[in-house]
Design a protein around this motif. Structure first.
Motif, mmCIF file in Angstrom:
data_model
loop_
_atom_site.group_PDB
_atom_site.id
_atom_site.type_symbol
_atom_site.label_atom_id
_atom_site.label_comp_id
_atom_site.label_asym_id
_atom_site.label_seq_id
_atom_site.Cartn_x
_atom_site.Cartn_y
_atom_site.Cartn_z
ATOM 1 N N LEU A 15 0.857 -1.187 0.000
ATOM 2 C CA LEU A 15 0.000 0.000 0.000
ATOM 3 C C LEU A 15 0.891 1.234 0.000
ATOM 4 C CD1 LEU A 15 -1.569 -2.380 1.529
ATOM 5 C CD2 LEU A 15 -3.023 -0.584 2.417
ATOM 6 N N ALA A 16 0.504 2.227 -0.772
ATOM 7 C CA ALA A 16 1.327 3.430 -0.906
ATOM 8 C C ALA A 16 0.428 4.649 -1.096
ATOM 9 C CB ALA A 16 2.288 3.274 -2.091
ATOM 10 N N ALA A 17 1.062 5.812 -1.053
ATOM 11 C CA ALA A 17 0.424 7.100 -1.356
ATOM 12 C C ALA A 17 -0.784 7.391 -0.474
ATOM 13 C CB ALA A 17 0.037 7.166 -2.835
ATOM 14 N N PRO A 18 -0.606 7.461 0.848
ATOM 15 C CA PRO A 18 -1.738 7.813 1.717
ATOM 16 C C PRO A 18 -2.178 9.256 1.484
ATOM 17 C CG PRO A 18 0.323 7.828 2.967
ATOM 18 C CD PRO A 18 0.652 7.300 1.603
ATOM 19 N N VAL A 19 -3.468 9.439 1.240
ATOM 20 C CA VAL A 19 -4.000 10.764 0.902
ATOM 21 C C VAL A 19 -5.226 11.050 1.753
ATOM 22 C CG1 VAL A 19 -5.212 12.094 -0.888
ATOM 23 C CG2 VAL A 19 -3.130 10.826 -1.453
ATOM 24 N N THR A 20 -5.300 12.261 2.281
ATOM 25 C CA THR A 20 -6.494 12.752 2.966
ATOM 26 C C THR A 20 -6.933 14.055 2.309
ATOM 27 O OG1 THR A 20 -5.837 11.792 5.094
ATOM 28 C CG2 THR A 20 -7.441 13.588 5.155
ATOM 29 N N VAL A 21 -8.187 14.119 1.916
ATOM 30 C CA VAL A 21 -8.769 15.387 1.482
ATOM 31 C C VAL A 21 -9.290 16.066 2.737
ATOM 32 C CG1 VAL A 21 -10.481 16.513 0.031
ATOM 33 C CG2 VAL A 21 -9.431 14.366 -0.720
ATOM 34 N N PRO A 22 -8.738 17.221 3.101
ATOM 35 C CA PRO A 22 -9.075 17.844 4.390
ATOM 36 C C PRO A 22 -10.568 17.894 4.662
ATOM 37 C CG PRO A 22 -7.318 19.058 3.334
ATOM 38 C CD PRO A 22 -7.769 18.029 2.339
ATOM 39 N N TYR A 23 -10.918 17.594 5.911
ATOM 40 C CA TYR A 23 -12.308 17.483 6.324
ATOM 41 C C TYR A 23 -12.936 18.858 6.521
ATOM 42 C CZ TYR A 23 -11.666 12.461 7.277
ATOM 43 O OH TYR A 23 -11.439 11.113 7.166
ATOM 44 N N GLU A 24 -14.245 18.934 6.243
ATOM 45 C CA GLU A 24 -15.044 20.132 6.456
ATOM 46 C C GLU A 24 -16.323 19.715 7.169
ATOM 47 O OE1 GLU A 24 -15.744 22.250 2.794
ATOM 48 O OE2 GLU A 24 -13.854 21.538 1.928
ATOM 49 N N GLY A 341 -14.116 4.661 7.058
ATOM 50 C CA GLY A 341 -13.602 3.305 7.019
ATOM 51 C C GLY A 341 -12.178 3.201 6.518
ATOM 52 N N SER A 342 -11.666 4.271 5.920
ATOM 53 C CA SER A 342 -10.281 4.284 5.440
ATOM 54 C C SER A 342 -9.375 5.177 6.261
ATOM 55 C CB SER A 342 -10.235 4.738 3.966
ATOM 56 O OG SER A 342 -10.851 3.791 3.122
ATOM 57 N N LEU A 343 -9.935 5.920 7.207
ATOM 58 C CA LEU A 343 -9.131 6.817 8.036
ATOM 59 C C LEU A 343 -7.997 6.072 8.726
ATOM 60 C CD1 LEU A 343 -8.731 9.615 9.438
ATOM 61 C CD2 LEU A 343 -10.325 8.822 11.199
ATOM 62 N N GLY A 344 -8.311 4.926 9.349
ATOM 63 C CA GLY A 344 -7.289 4.168 10.056
ATOM 64 C C GLY A 344 -6.266 3.543 9.133
ATOM 65 N N LEU A 345 -6.704 3.047 7.983
ATOM 66 C CA LEU A 345 -5.767 2.459 7.020
ATOM 67 C C LEU A 345 -4.768 3.497 6.520
ATOM 68 C CD1 LEU A 345 -7.707 0.030 4.642
ATOM 69 C CD2 LEU A 345 -5.618 -0.459 5.919
ATOM 70 N N VAL A 346 -5.276 4.666 6.169
ATOM 71 C CA VAL A 346 -4.400 5.727 5.675
ATOM 72 C C VAL A 346 -3.402 6.135 6.762
ATOM 73 C CG1 VAL A 346 -4.370 8.147 4.942
ATOM 74 C CG2 VAL A 346 -6.003 6.553 3.923
ATOM 75 N N GLU A 347 -3.864 6.235 8.007
ATOM 76 C CA GLU A 347 -2.962 6.564 9.105
ATOM 77 C C GLU A 347 -1.940 5.462 9.330
ATOM 78 O OE1 GLU A 347 -1.250 8.325 12.632
ATOM 79 O OE2 GLU A 347 -2.185 9.063 10.773
ATOM 80 N N ALA A 348 -2.331 4.200 9.192
ATOM 81 C CA ALA A 348 -1.391 3.088 9.366
ATOM 82 C C ALA A 348 -0.298 3.138 8.309
ATOM 83 C CB ALA A 348 -2.139 1.758 9.309
ATOM 84 N N ILE A 349 -0.674 3.441 7.069
ATOM 85 C CA ILE A 349 0.345 3.570 6.014
ATOM 86 C C ILE A 349 1.328 4.680 6.365
ATOM 87 C CG2 ILE A 349 0.742 4.055 3.564
ATOM 88 C CD1 ILE A 349 -2.153 3.029 3.073
ATOM 89 N N ARG A 350 0.810 5.791 6.834
ATOM 90 C CA ARG A 350 1.692 6.908 7.201
ATOM 91 C C ARG A 350 2.646 6.513 8.326
ATOM 92 N NH1 ARG A 350 -3.206 10.923 6.595
ATOM 93 N NH2 ARG A 350 -2.776 11.810 4.540
ATOM 94 N N GLN A 351 2.105 5.852 9.355
ATOM 95 C CA GLN A 351 2.953 5.464 10.476
ATOM 96 C C GLN A 351 4.079 4.532 10.042
ATOM 97 O OE1 GLN A 351 3.143 6.350 13.630
ATOM 98 N NE2 GLN A 351 1.266 7.552 13.914
ATOM 99 N N LEU A 352 3.800 3.631 9.111
ATOM 100 C CA LEU A 352 4.778 2.609 8.726
ATOM 101 C C LEU A 352 5.706 3.049 7.604
ATOM 102 C CD1 LEU A 352 2.366 -0.442 8.896
ATOM 103 C CD2 LEU A 352 4.268 0.020 10.452
#
Length: 391
Positions: A15-24, A341-352
């Motif tokens: 898994l690569a390229a963790p992306v978050t579109v800033p929340y509003e 449902g993807s918030l934790g996955l994206v954060e896990a990629i960033r941490q690792l």
């Protein structure tokens, strides 16, 4: 009784390229806009052309009347593999599993897993009113609207059965707020004390204000590909060690106090080649604290019913004894619909991969992310979990 065959390994899938579109909190934009922003973020992060993305897995509650195939026209994509995962908080894990197998089979080389939702004024109430037949038949006729009532039902049952106290749930909420204060995309920017948690008004007894997730708009996304492709692209990546999903588990239980994770956790750890003791941080789906507790138990970090004692014995900040929801989780970041449902996955990629936006779990080698979705009055139907490893 038919015994399920052990799943095949996910060798070589990353898994690569963790992306978050800033929340509003609210947005007049539609889900398509957030999906497009997420796709652009993936392209920029991986340094690929749009046509290089030949697989798409989309998750959204507010994409209608489009589905994933309509989205391809909006985004100008021409994938040879496509999936639409309408499973709420389990969408991230399910999308990952589908994408990983597609890449393993050669049906796609780079799959974009994109989850996003809009949040217009009153749109959340309108969507929950027609969420399912159970919502229409078993909830709304009695004057109870939305998930607060259902999760109050589950929380009350858990407290009466296993002796959990409000302060136990509060400890999780307070720790996650500490983590969120370091995370730039979190919508909650003020510290939260246990007294503030306990003194907050009741929403649906026994749920208090800070037990309830706040709907918002935003998006989360990541890419799935082979390790060889990631190395050629020179992008940081995390290895997929194992993943599970289960739907409508324990269907004969009168009230849910366990989920599908309990059925398949042994298979998860076996395929990953690690155990609960090897996990350095955990990212659970946390629309309400009781569901966090169910995941901690069902994923084997303690036995069923020992969750309250586990909370009392541990600390859950990023530098605590059990780092949990290291970006703050939905209870402090916000719930961007299916993107939660993807918030934790994206954060896990960033941490690792050394790309953390907030506090870092030092020397983390293995992370676990889990999902939970589609609450139907007395239970959530969809569960899943994945174990990732640093490269």
């Amino acid at each position: 009784m038919i015994v399920a065959r052990a799943p095949a390994a996910y060798d070589g899938i990353v898994l690569a390229a963790p992306v978050t579109v800033p929340y509003e909190r609210f947005s007049i934009r539609g889900a398509h806009w957030f999906m497009a922003r997420a796709l652009k973020g993936l392209i920029d992060a991986a340094g690929v052309a749009k046509d290089d993305i030949d697989g798409l897995c989309a998750a959204s509650f507010t994409l209608a009347p489009d589905t994933a195939v309509g989205l391809t026209q909006h985004l100008g994509l021409s994938p040879r593999w496509l999936d639409h995962i309408p499973m709420g908080g389990a969408s991230g894990i399910v999308s990952l599993r589908r994408a990983a197998r597609a890449v393993q089979c050669g049906d796609a080389e780079i799959v974009a897993c994109v989850a996003a939702d809009a949040n217009h004024v009153d749109s959340f109430r309108l969507s929950t009113a027609t969420f399912s037949m159970f919502a229409q038949d078993a909830v709304y006729p009695y004057g109870a609207g939305g998930p607060n009532t259902s999760f109050a039902f589950l929380t009350d049952y858990y407290m009466r059965t296993y002796g959990a106290e409000p302060a136990d749930f509060g400890k999780l909420c307070v720790a996650q707020r500490v983590n969120a204060l370091h995370y730039p995309h979190a919508l909650f920017k003020k510290p939260l004390t246990l007294n503030e948690y306990l003194d907050a008004r009741l929403i649906a007894d026994p749920l208090r204000l800070f037990d309830c997730v706040m709907p918002c708009a935003g998006g989360e996304a990541f890419l799935v590909m082979t390790e060889e492709r990631a190395q050629k692209l020179s992008v940081p990546y995390a290895r997929l060690k194992g993943a599970i999903e289960r739907h409508n588990a324990f269907r004969d239980d009168p009230i849910q106090d366990r989920g599908g994770w309990a059925v398949d956790r042994d298979a998860l750890y076996d395929i990953a080649g690690v155990g609960p003791e090897d996990i350095d941080f955990v990212e659970v789906y946390d629309d309400y604290p009781v569901i966090s507790l169910l995941q901690i138990e069902d994923l084997g970090f303690c036995r069923k019913g020992e969750g309250p004692d586990f909370i009392r014995r541990n600390s859950f900040e990023t530098h605590g004894t059990f780092p949990l929801n290291t970006s703050g989780g939905q209870l402090s970041v916000g719930q961007a619909g299916a993107a939660g449902g993807s918030l934790g996955l994206v954060e896990a990629i960033r941490q690792l991969t050394g790309q953390t936006l907030g506090a870092k779990v030092e020397k983390a080698r293995h992370g676990l992310a889990s999902g939970f979705g589609m609450i139907n009055f007395d239970r959530g139907l969809c569960t899943g979990a994945a174990i990732l490893a640093a490269a």
